[in-house]
Write a protein that holds these residues in place. Structure first.
Motif: not given
Length: 976
Positions: A517, A542, A548, A558, A588
């Motif tokens: 990330y 995804c 996620v 996020l 997302v």
């Protein structure tokens, strides 16, 4: 139509029809349309377009009208069909001479002759082929070319016919003319090669055109003209000659300038040679067996050795790679796991393949693919620098993608690696090991080689699962490479993040995700890389929900991820790129669901502007609709704040009178549905959109199921307001639909009616009264489809249980319509109900049937008493369905009873309940199926019947029931 007098008039009108003035053009077109069915009109047109002294535009229009007339009026069974006499005259006139001077008109004449041949040749037009064969022999260049052009179009058309009788005729034709076609092709080919050697470019160009046309004829005859072509010596001789001819033509290309017109036609001819081989392999894989060895040698030599350097061109390389791929992947050449089950032909082909693909050959192919064809070119690097968006569009599937070299090489690599992974895995891993350690930033070739090898490892991810410890590689090398900021290292940073995207769904530990990330976030801030990364690589992350939102670390990133993606969406300019960014944003939002709420304000404000800007880009609007779907699901009831933008979008997307609906309808309906499902209440604007539904139901398209879901959503949301406004229109539409709809569609309609009765048992039957007699009659007639019968019984059960007075009126109406006694109708319904109870599979409907039939008790009616046994049987079946026994107390409990609403608890992997889910739960709290104990209801009804008849009368009634059923009933009623 008299030819002499009409020719002048038709010529005048055709001249007017070529005018740019609409005041002149429109009347002329109308007049020509009226003449289409007049006898003699097409004879006049033939005279006009074969008269070379007339204006070219007029002749062009005449030949087009003639061609269109063949489509409409040539067949005997067509309305206003041409007479046999006129068709005979026209056929003769079409092949009188082949001297049309204008290329475009000559092509149209050839096509229309082929259209006539499709219908009439050879039975009504036996002279066509002999005439064409005579004309292709003449010395006159123009006539020879036009005849050859017509010969090709006729052969192409006849080859496309698929009926058995037509195939037999084409086989006979091919056998008869194949030798001549080969000789013709060889003659023109030899002539061309001699003229090239002599340096006569003009003559060579003319000969090459004839070579191309004769080769096109041979292609159709070879591929479609023989059932078992490997038995025909001339066919196999021609195919073997193809390899030598390609070699000769490639050598010729050295002496022809790149800008020469002849060079372009030469390359087209070479490509046509490869198409002959590819088509023949596709249609006749076993006949191709004797060509496998030579085809592989031919393709591999030109593509993977120095022999092709300086003479091959990109499209030819693509075709050669396709030839290798088709041979490698061909199922006809793959033996069964049990060798004895394989045909001798398959084993022979497999043997040839195995003998060819030795370790040295496979190693060389693999190394050349990676180290030569996978390398980014200077042109690609320059394009990336100057136009990152354009480069990424091209790389990920632009208009030329299908025929471009890069995707073709990648597909070939994947197929060969899959087929020979045990041989090639060590080769690729050795290439990876050679890249360990730091890379010299000044060595561009080393950087490009690393990019190519990483590309190969990503493409072969599934094959390398057991051979690569990707987690260690990520920690020890790849992560560090993502952090190298040198400008020349951009290709590697881009390739590494793509590589991780390929592997993340194959092998990637969850505890590595925080590092990933962080790396993605950093890359999203690199403007030179961001477009490429987003379009090609982020969607992989995804794929799975866990990627996620399954780790706490995900939430830490996020906000920043979403903000960076939103910035990118604003900055990019190309429609295709915006679509990809929206796809990732949607992904997302879908994965994190409600957790997205704090971060979507900026996106919510921007989408109306983007929607307006995309008015001419319907595919981008589809992407916006998809984003809105996920946004509404993530916002839940807060989505009501979007209504000023959201509802007009739904209105436009689902309005079939608006042209964009062709693109937007499917996503528009989905958005409409999720908006209703998440709406806290019904607004006047939301109610008004339903005006679009009537036209949608008339379409009867594949979107009908979503239309029914939307109708149900309105019913659950606010049945009284909705039905008051639209019940009459809906009932009318349903009546029309039920006349012409599939069984599944009928069930969907009936479920809507059933839901109306659930939410409004008093007014519902009145609102949909026109539908009920046909449902009632369906039960009486013993509807043959169980699922339809089950729904019928569910609807009538609702009416009987919850609106007994209306049920009585309906019985009276049916008795009147069918001319029978009311009691007879009731008797038949109960009898059919008992007989078809097994059609009902849903426990809720089975309990409903028991409750409904029990509601007829207590009764003195002779019909009810006569059917008492059946009513009790259904009641006991229902008790078996819904009663559960407490193992400790031995008492029974109705498992369908609901006493109060409980907010459902959801796990992290489950979607939270929508407002519609809650409304359904609340509705269930009012439904007799979930509020009335069947055990209690049975007892009370039997008790009332006993009190009505007295002990003796009731015992007599119970004696009509099977003793086993009575025993089961008594067990269920213990304690009462």
């Amino acid at each position: 139509m008299d030819l002499n007098s009409a020719s002048t008039i038709v010529l005048q009108v055709l001249t007017q029809a070529t005018s740019q003035d609409t005041a002149v053009l429109k009347p002329a077109e109308e007049q020509l349309k009226q003449w289409e069915t007049q006898p003699g009109f097409y004879s006049v047109l033939l005279n006009i377009f074969t008269n070379h002294t007339l204006d070219v535009n007029v002749r062009w229009l005449a030949v087009l009208y003639f061609k269109n007339g063949i489509d409409r009026y040539w067949r005997r069974v067509a309305p206003h069909a041409l007479s046999e006499e006129e068709k005979t005259t026209l056929r003769a006139g079409l092949i009188t001479n082949f001297n049309e001077p204008v290329n475009q008109i000559a092509t149209q004449i050839s096509v229309l002759i082929a259209k006539v041949a499709r219908v009439d040749c050879p039975r009504q037009w036996p002279e066509l082929i002999p005439t064409l064969l005579e004309y292709v022999k003449v010395q006159d260049d123009l006539q020879q070319h036009r005849a050859l052009l017509t010969f090709y179009h006729v052969t192409k058309t006849l080859a496309s016919k698929r009926l058995a009788a037509d195939r037999k005729l084409f086989y006979d034709l091919a056998s008869g003319i194949y030798s001549f076609a080969c000789s013709l092709w060889n003659h023109h080919t030899d002539t061309f090669l001699q003229q090239v050697c002599a340096g006569d470019e003009a003559a060579a160009t003319n000969s090459l055109e004839r070579t191309l046309l004769s080769l096109k004829v041979l292609r159709k005859l070879t591929v479609h003209g023989f059932v078992e072509p490997h038995w025909n010596v001339e066919v196999m001789g021609f195919l073997h000659a193809v390899f030598e001819r390609v070699k000769q033509f490639l050598e010729c290309s050295r002496s022809i300038r790149a800008e020469n017109v002849c060079r372009d036609r030469l390359e087209k001819t070479i490509i046509l040679f490869t198409k002959v081989l590819l088509d023949f392999l596709d249609q006749h894989p076993f006949s191709f067996t004797s060509l496998i060895q030579r085809s592989l040698e031919f393709a591999v030599t030109y593509v993977f050795t120095e022999a092709g350097e300086g003479i091959v061109f990109e499209r030819f390389i693509v075709q050669c790679m396709n030839l290798i791929k088709m041979i490698v992947k061909n199922y006809a050449y793959k033996p069964s796991k049990n060798i004895e089950d394989s045909s001798p032909e398959t084993l022979e082909a497999h043997k040839i393949k195995t003998a060819f693909f030795t370790y040295p050959t496979l190693m060389e192919i693999c190394r050349r693919l990676v180290s030569h064809y996978f390398l980014l070119t200077k042109e690609e690097l320059t394009m990336w620098e100057e136009d990152p968006e354009g480069f990424t569009v091209e790389e990920t599937g632009g208009d030329s993608w299908k025929y471009s070299l890069r995707p073709c090489t990648e597909v070939l690599f994947i197929d060969i690696f899959h087929e020979y992974n045990q041989t090639l895995t060590p080769v690729l891993l050795e290439m990876v090991r050679g890249l360990q350690g730091s890379t010299n930033m000044e060595d561009t070739s080393a950087i490009l080689i690393k990019d190519a090898v990483y590309n190969a490892v990503g493409l072969a991810a599934y094959e390398l699962f057991d051979s690569v410890d990707f987690d260690q590689w990520f920690k020890n090398q790849l992560l560090a490479e993502l952090q190298v900021s040198h400008n020349r290292y951009k290709p590697i940073r881009r390739r590494v993040i793509w590589l991780i995207g390929q592997w993340i769904s194959v092998k990637f530990k969850s505890d590595l995700r925080p590092m990933l990330y962080e790396a993605i976030r950093n890359l999203l801030q690199d403007q030179d890389l961001v477009v490429s990364i987003n379009k090609s690589h982020l969607p992989y992350f995804c794929k799975c929900r866990q990627n996620v939102n399954s780790t706490p670390s995900a939430n830490l990133y996020l906000e920043s991820m979403f903000t960076l993606l939103f910035q990118l969406l604003q900055e990019v300019t190309q429609c295709d790129t915006k679509m990809h960014v929206l796809h990732v944003l949607s992904c997302v939002i879908e994965r994190v669901n409600m957790q997205i709420r704090p971060y979507v304000g900026c996106l919510v404000q921007y989408l109306p502007l983007l929607w307006k800007q995309s008015e001419e880009h319907n595919m981008l609007r589809c992407a916006i609709l998809t984003t809105l779907i996920h946004l509404v699901q993530g916002l839940g009831t807060d989505s009501k704040n979007l209504y000023p933008f959201l509802l007009p979008v739904i209105q436009l997307s689902t309005d079939v009178s608006q042209p964009p609906h062709v693109y937007l309808l499917e996503d528009g309906l989905e958005l409409w549905l999720v908006t209703l499902e998440n709406s806290p209440y019904l607004t006047p604007e939301l109610l008004r959109i339903f005006q679009n539904m009537s036209a949608l139901l008339e379409l009867s398209s594949e979107n009908l199921k979503n239309c029914f879901k939307i109708i149900n959503a309105y019913i659950f949301l606010s049945s009284s307001d909705f039905l008051q406004m639209y019940a009459a229109d809906l009932c009318r539409s349903f009546c029309e639909l039920l006349e012409d709809i599939t069984t599944e569609g009928q069930v969907q309609v009936l479920k809507v009616v059933e839901n109306v009765l659930k939410v409004n048992p008093v007014l519902g039957p009145q609102m949909f009264q026109p539908l009920l007699p046909s449902i009632f009659k369906g039960i009486l007639d013993g509807e043959r489809y169980p699922v339809v019968m089950s729904t019928y019984l569910g609807i009538v059960g609702r009416v009987l249980l919850q609106n007994a007075s209306f049920f009585s009126l309906l019985l009276g109406q049916m008795a009147c319509e069918l001319g029978q006694e009311l009691d007879q109708i009731l008797s038949n319904v109960i009898e059919m109900w008992v007989d078809r109870m097994d059609n009902i599979t849903q426990p809720e409907r089975r309990k409903l049937s028991a409750l409904a039939l029990l509601s007829l008790l207590p009764s003195l009616n002779s019909v009810v008493q006569d059917k008492f046994c059946g009513i009790i049987n259904i009641s006991v079946e229902g008790l078996h369905d819904v009663m559960t026994k407490d193992p400790e107390t031995g008492t029974y409990k109705d498992c369908m009873l609901m006493s109060h609403f409980e907010e459902p608890t959801t796990t992290e992997d489950e979607e939270p309940p929508t407002e519609q889910d809650k409304r359904k739960k609340m509705l269930a709290l009012k439904d007799p199926v979930h509020t009335v104990s069947l055990q209690q209801f049975v007892y009370e009804k039997l008790k009332a019947q006993q009190e009505l008849l007295g002990e003796q009368g009731f015992q007599a009634l119970m004696e009509t029931v099977d003793t086993e059923i009575v025993a089961q009933l008594q067990e269920f009623l213990q304690g009462f």
